[in-house]
Design an enzyme around this catalytic site. Structure first.
Site, PDB file in Angstrom:
ATOM      1  N   ASP A   1       0.830  -1.215   0.000  1.00  0.00           N
ATOM      2  CA  ASP A   1       0.000   0.000   0.000  1.00  0.00           C
ATOM      3  C   ASP A   1       0.866   1.266   0.000  1.00  0.00           C
ATOM      4  O   ASP A   1       1.850   1.354   0.738  1.00  0.00           O
ATOM      5  CB  ASP A   1      -0.908  -0.015   1.242  1.00  0.00           C
ATOM      6  CG  ASP A   1      -2.084   0.933   1.099  1.00  0.00           C
ATOM      7  OD1 ASP A   1      -1.883   2.103   0.733  1.00  0.00           O
ATOM      8  OD2 ASP A   1      -3.220   0.490   1.367  1.00  0.00           O
TER       9      ASP A   1
ATOM     10  N   THR B   1      -7.097   4.101  -1.066  1.00  0.00           N
ATOM     11  CA  THR B   1      -6.855   2.662  -0.929  1.00  0.00           C
ATOM     12  C   THR B   1      -8.018   1.779  -1.385  1.00  0.00           C
ATOM     13  O   THR B   1      -7.827   0.856  -2.185  1.00  0.00           O
ATOM     14  CB  THR B   1      -6.537   2.344   0.541  1.00  0.00           C
ATOM     15  OG1 THR B   1      -5.339   3.055   0.870  1.00  0.00           O
ATOM     16  CG2 THR B   1      -6.323   0.860   0.770  1.00  0.00           C
TER      17      THR B   1
ATOM     18  N   ASP C   1       2.490   2.693   3.347  1.00  0.00           N
ATOM     19  CA  ASP C   1       1.472   3.754   3.347  1.00  0.00           C
ATOM     20  C   ASP C   1       1.401   4.420   4.724  1.00  0.00           C
ATOM     21  O   ASP C   1       1.416   5.649   4.834  1.00  0.00           O
ATOM     22  CB  ASP C   1       0.113   3.142   2.996  1.00  0.00           C
ATOM     23  CG  ASP C   1      -1.014   4.166   3.017  1.00  0.00           C
ATOM     24  OD1 ASP C   1      -1.095   4.961   2.067  1.00  0.00           O
ATOM     25  OD2 ASP C   1      -1.799   4.161   3.984  1.00  0.00           O
TER      26      ASP C   1
ATOM     27  N   HIS D   1       2.184   8.405   5.497  1.00  0.00           N
ATOM     28  CA  HIS D   1       1.226   9.347   6.082  1.00  0.00           C
ATOM     29  C   HIS D   1       1.811  10.011   7.322  1.00  0.00           C
ATOM     30  O   HIS D   1       1.727  11.213   7.511  1.00  0.00           O
ATOM     31  CB  HIS D   1      -0.050   8.618   6.520  1.00  0.00           C
ATOM     32  CG  HIS D   1      -0.976   8.303   5.393  1.00  0.00           C
ATOM     33  ND1 HIS D   1      -1.571   9.274   4.637  1.00  0.00           N
ATOM     34  CD2 HIS D   1      -1.424   7.124   4.897  1.00  0.00           C
ATOM     35  CE1 HIS D   1      -2.346   8.699   3.715  1.00  0.00           C
ATOM     36  NE2 HIS D   1      -2.272   7.391   3.856  1.00  0.00           N
TER      37      HIS D   1
ATOM     38  N   ASP E   1      -1.471   0.688  -4.754  1.00  0.00           N
ATOM     39  CA  ASP E   1      -2.758   1.298  -5.062  1.00  0.00           C
ATOM     40  C   ASP E   1      -2.673   2.765  -5.459  1.00  0.00           C
ATOM     41  O   ASP E   1      -3.577   3.287  -6.100  1.00  0.00           O
ATOM     42  CB  ASP E   1      -3.724   1.110  -3.878  1.00  0.00           C
ATOM     43  CG  ASP E   1      -3.106   1.492  -2.541  1.00  0.00           C
ATOM     44  OD1 ASP E   1      -1.880   1.739  -2.467  1.00  0.00           O
ATOM     45  OD2 ASP E   1      -3.852   1.538  -1.546  1.00  0.00           O
ATOM     46  N   HIS E   2      -1.606   3.440  -5.076  1.00  0.00           N
ATOM     47  CA  HIS E   2      -1.474   4.878  -5.348  1.00  0.00           C
ATOM     48  C   HIS E   2      -0.106   5.331  -4.873  1.00  0.00           C
ATOM     49  O   HIS E   2       0.596   4.582  -4.187  1.00  0.00           O
ATOM     50  CB  HIS E   2      -2.558   5.687  -4.605  1.00  0.00           C
ATOM     51  CG  HIS E   2      -2.639   5.307  -3.157  1.00  0.00           C
ATOM     52  ND1 HIS E   2      -1.671   5.674  -2.246  1.00  0.00           N
ATOM     53  CD2 HIS E   2      -3.521   4.556  -2.466  1.00  0.00           C
ATOM     54  CE1 HIS E   2      -1.977   5.167  -1.074  1.00  0.00           C
ATOM     55  NE2 HIS E   2      -3.097   4.465  -1.169  1.00  0.00           N
TER      56      HIS E   2
ATOM     57  N   HIS F   1      -2.476  11.097  -0.168  1.00  0.00           N
ATOM     58  CA  HIS F   1      -2.796  10.743  -1.547  1.00  0.00           C
ATOM     59  C   HIS F   1      -4.296  10.916  -1.716  1.00  0.00           C
ATOM     60  O   HIS F   1      -5.001  11.158  -0.740  1.00  0.00           O
ATOM     61  CB  HIS F   1      -2.371   9.295  -1.839  1.00  0.00           C
ATOM     62  CG  HIS F   1      -2.887   8.326  -0.821  1.00  0.00           C
ATOM     63  ND1 HIS F   1      -4.110   7.712  -0.923  1.00  0.00           N
ATOM     64  CD2 HIS F   1      -2.366   7.908   0.362  1.00  0.00           C
ATOM     65  CE1 HIS F   1      -4.307   6.939   0.134  1.00  0.00           C
ATOM     66  NE2 HIS F   1      -3.266   7.046   0.951  1.00  0.00           N
TER      67      HIS F   1
HETATM   68  P1  AMP Z   1      -5.920   5.152   3.219  1.00  0.00           P
HETATM   69  O1  AMP Z   1      -4.479   5.375   3.304  1.00  0.00           O
HETATM   70  O2  AMP Z   1      -6.702   6.081   4.068  1.00  0.00           O
HETATM   71  O3  AMP Z   1      -6.439   5.171   1.802  1.00  0.00           O
HETATM   72  O4  AMP Z   1      -6.231   3.680   3.812  1.00  0.00           O
HETATM   73  C1  AMP Z   1      -5.224   2.746   4.090  1.00  0.00           C
HETATM   74  C2  AMP Z   1      -5.603   1.885   5.241  1.00  0.00           C
HETATM   75  O5  AMP Z   1      -6.651   0.978   4.893  1.00  0.00           O
HETATM   76  C3  AMP Z   1      -4.481   0.977   5.701  1.00  0.00           C
HETATM   77  O6  AMP Z   1      -3.687   1.603   6.653  1.00  0.00           O
HETATM   78  C4  AMP Z   1      -5.184  -0.233   6.258  1.00  0.00           C
HETATM   79  O7  AMP Z   1      -5.128  -0.199   7.663  1.00  0.00           O
HETATM   80  C5  AMP Z   1      -6.610  -0.088   5.812  1.00  0.00           C
HETATM   81  N1  AMP Z   1      -7.095  -1.314   5.161  1.00  0.00           N
HETATM   82  C6  AMP Z   1      -6.591  -1.948   4.101  1.00  0.00           C
HETATM   83  N2  AMP Z   1      -7.308  -3.045   3.774  1.00  0.00           N
HETATM   84  C7  AMP Z   1      -8.316  -3.106   4.662  1.00  0.00           C
HETATM   85  C8  AMP Z   1      -9.429  -3.985   4.851  1.00  0.00           C
HETATM   86  N3  AMP Z   1      -9.603  -5.048   4.047  1.00  0.00           N
HETATM   87  N4  AMP Z   1     -10.285  -3.712   5.864  1.00  0.00           N
HETATM   88  C9  AMP Z   1     -10.104  -2.629   6.664  1.00  0.00           C
HETATM   89  N5  AMP Z   1      -9.080  -1.767   6.533  1.00  0.00           N
HETATM   90  C10 AMP Z   1      -8.191  -1.991   5.544  1.00  0.00           C
HETATM   91 ZN    ZN Z   2      -3.496   2.901  -0.021  1.00  0.00          ZN
HETATM   92 ZN    ZN Z   3      -2.924   5.926   2.628  1.00  0.00          ZN
END
Ligand code: AMP
Ligand code: ZN
Ligand code: ZN
Length: 414
Positions: free
Chosen positions: A43, A79, A200, A204, A247-248, A353
């Site tokens: 990620d 994500t 990721d 952040h 993913d990004h 992101h």
């Molecule tokens: P973001 O950076 O806000 O787009 O989201 C990333 C976060 O999504 C990661 O730190 C993970 O903890 C969370 N994540 C990834 N896959 C899952 C999942 N299947 N269920 C719940 N949280 C997830």
């Molecule tokens: Zn992500």
């Molecule tokens: Zn993120």
């Protein structure tokens, strides 16, 4: 056809082995199995992160396989929409998965990634994810975490799957997928996923150029080395096609790059706001023109669109979960209100992101390795939406309707 011949030969060899009159060893037997596929996501792994750290395992897989100059995410470059777009080959407006946080006006319900009930509720997930496509066509799959795999989409799940648990060690994740791959006979999976969130998270929290991100990249490399080792020990390595994706990308935020929304619009005119690099605003009844005109008059370091004006290439406007007005912040800018400004400034340095996916900084990395792929080749950046078609091609299955095309990624193949 080739697979069928290989399988028949293997059965024959297996029979001869069983009666003990051959020197055919396990390795040869493994060589005759049909290829397997592992889809691995790190990620928030930007397109240029391999340059930031020592990554001997990534480097050797890139040298023995194909690397892309970038993988272009879908919009918003978040994500959940992106993992789900990779799994389905659908743009957010066609899968309905338009954000990490979504509001559905018909159901009057929210989706949030930390709301387990919503995350596991199939009604939010349109289209057909790759594990369903494969299972329907007789291929066993196992998801060692992937967005969507915890929901009962089309009343199905992968044969083996796990609820997301960030406390599960990376080694245990690798051990689990390797176990699924090496089960005897028809219990074994031919398609698996792996997911790692630490790059990721460090991006952040500490910013792109932090030592923590560098350490997380190096840890990713060690995980890959461990995976390779485990697959080799089980004679699976030679038959594995690996897709290493993210993913990004990621970009640093800054104290002087803030857009204070409450200085621009009357906050009371908004029914609902979902904050982020893509800020979604649902105005109150009769307030659409006021909100839009205020944002248009101050349009600096962001773009504002009425829903119907959202550019075609964002593939976002044709879904009810996208509200009437959207703001797209310029790269590195944060949209906030005055109340959140102080805590935001105190939390710097950090990165995020979610911006325009055609910005280079939002692109992620891509390496493909295995018998199906070219060697020592670099290709131009391409859109992650095509990976669903690619995975179907690799597995010899017929894809469900999707927005990708195999022609866009054929250049990767031998
Ligand atoms: P973001 O950076 O806000 O787009 O989201 C990333 C976060 O999504 C990661 O730190 C993970 O903890 C969370 N994540 C990834 N896959 C899952 C999942 N299947 N269920 C719940 N949280 C997830
Ligand atoms: Zn992500
Ligand atoms: Zn993120």
């Amino acid at each position: 056809m080739m697979h069928k011949v290989k399988t028949a030969v293997c059965y024959l060899l297996g029979f001869i082995m069983a009666v003990g009159i051959t020197s055919c060893d396990k390795r040869q037997e493994a060589d005759l199995q049909p290829d397997k596929l592992l889809l691995i996501s790190f990620d928030g792994f930007r397109y240029d992160y391999l340059e930031k750290a020592e990554t001997p395992h990534f480097d050797s897989l890139a040298a023995g396989g194909v690397r892309a100059e970038g993988l272009i995410p879908v919009f918003p470059s978040k994500t959940f929409p992106n993992h789900y777009a990779i799994a389905t080959g659908l743009y957010p407006e066609n899968s309905g998965f338009v954000g990490n946080t979504m509001y559905d006006p018909d159901w009057e319900e929210w989706y949030r990634i930390r709301d387990r009930e919503a995350v596991e509720d199939s009604k939010w997930y349109g289209g057909e994810p790759i594990w369903n496509t494969l299972e329907k066509q007789g291929i066993r799959t196992g998801t060692m975490f992937w967005v969507g795999s915890e929901a009962n989409i089309q009343k199905m799940h992968p044969t083996y799957w796990k609820k997301f648990d960030d406390a599960m060690s990376f080694k245990a994740r690798v051990d689990t997928v390797v176990k699924w791959l090496s089960y005897p006979g028809s219990r074994a999976i031919r398609f698996g996923t792996l997911y790692f969130e630490h790059v990721d998270a460090m991006g952040h929290r500490y910013g792109m150029d932090s030592d923590s991100v560098k350490a997380a990249i190096e840890e990713s490399d060690r995980i890959l080395g461990y995976l390779k080792n485990q697959l080799r020990r089980r004679n699976l390595w030679k038959q594995m096609n690996l897709l290493m994706v993210s993913d990004h990308g990621m970009v640093d935020l800054a104290a002087d790059k803030v857009i204070e929304l409450d200085q621009i619009i009357t906050m009371d005119d908004a029914e609902r706001i979902i904050w982020g690099p893509l800020t979604l605003i649902q105005p109150k009844e009769g307030k659409k023109a006021a909100v839009y005109e205020a944002l248009k008059a101050h349009e600096k370091h962001y773009r504002v669109y009425k829903k119907e004006e959202i550019p075609q290439q964002y593939h976002l406007k044709n879904h009810r979960r996208v509200p009437e007005i959207v703001m797209v912040a310029e790269l590195g800018y944060t949209v906030l209100d005055s109340e959140y400004k102080q805590p935001f400034l105190q939390s710097l340095p950090r990165a995020t992101h979610g911006y325009d996916p055609f910005e280079k900084a939002m692109q992620s990395f891509f390496i493909a390795f295995g018998p199906a792929f070219k060697k020592d080749t670099t290709v131009q950046a391409f859109q992650s939406i095509h990976l669903y078609e690619l995975m179907n091609h690799l597995m010899g299955t017929t894809p469900a309707d999707n927005d990708g095309s195999l022609d866009s990624v054929r250049v990767l193949l031998k």
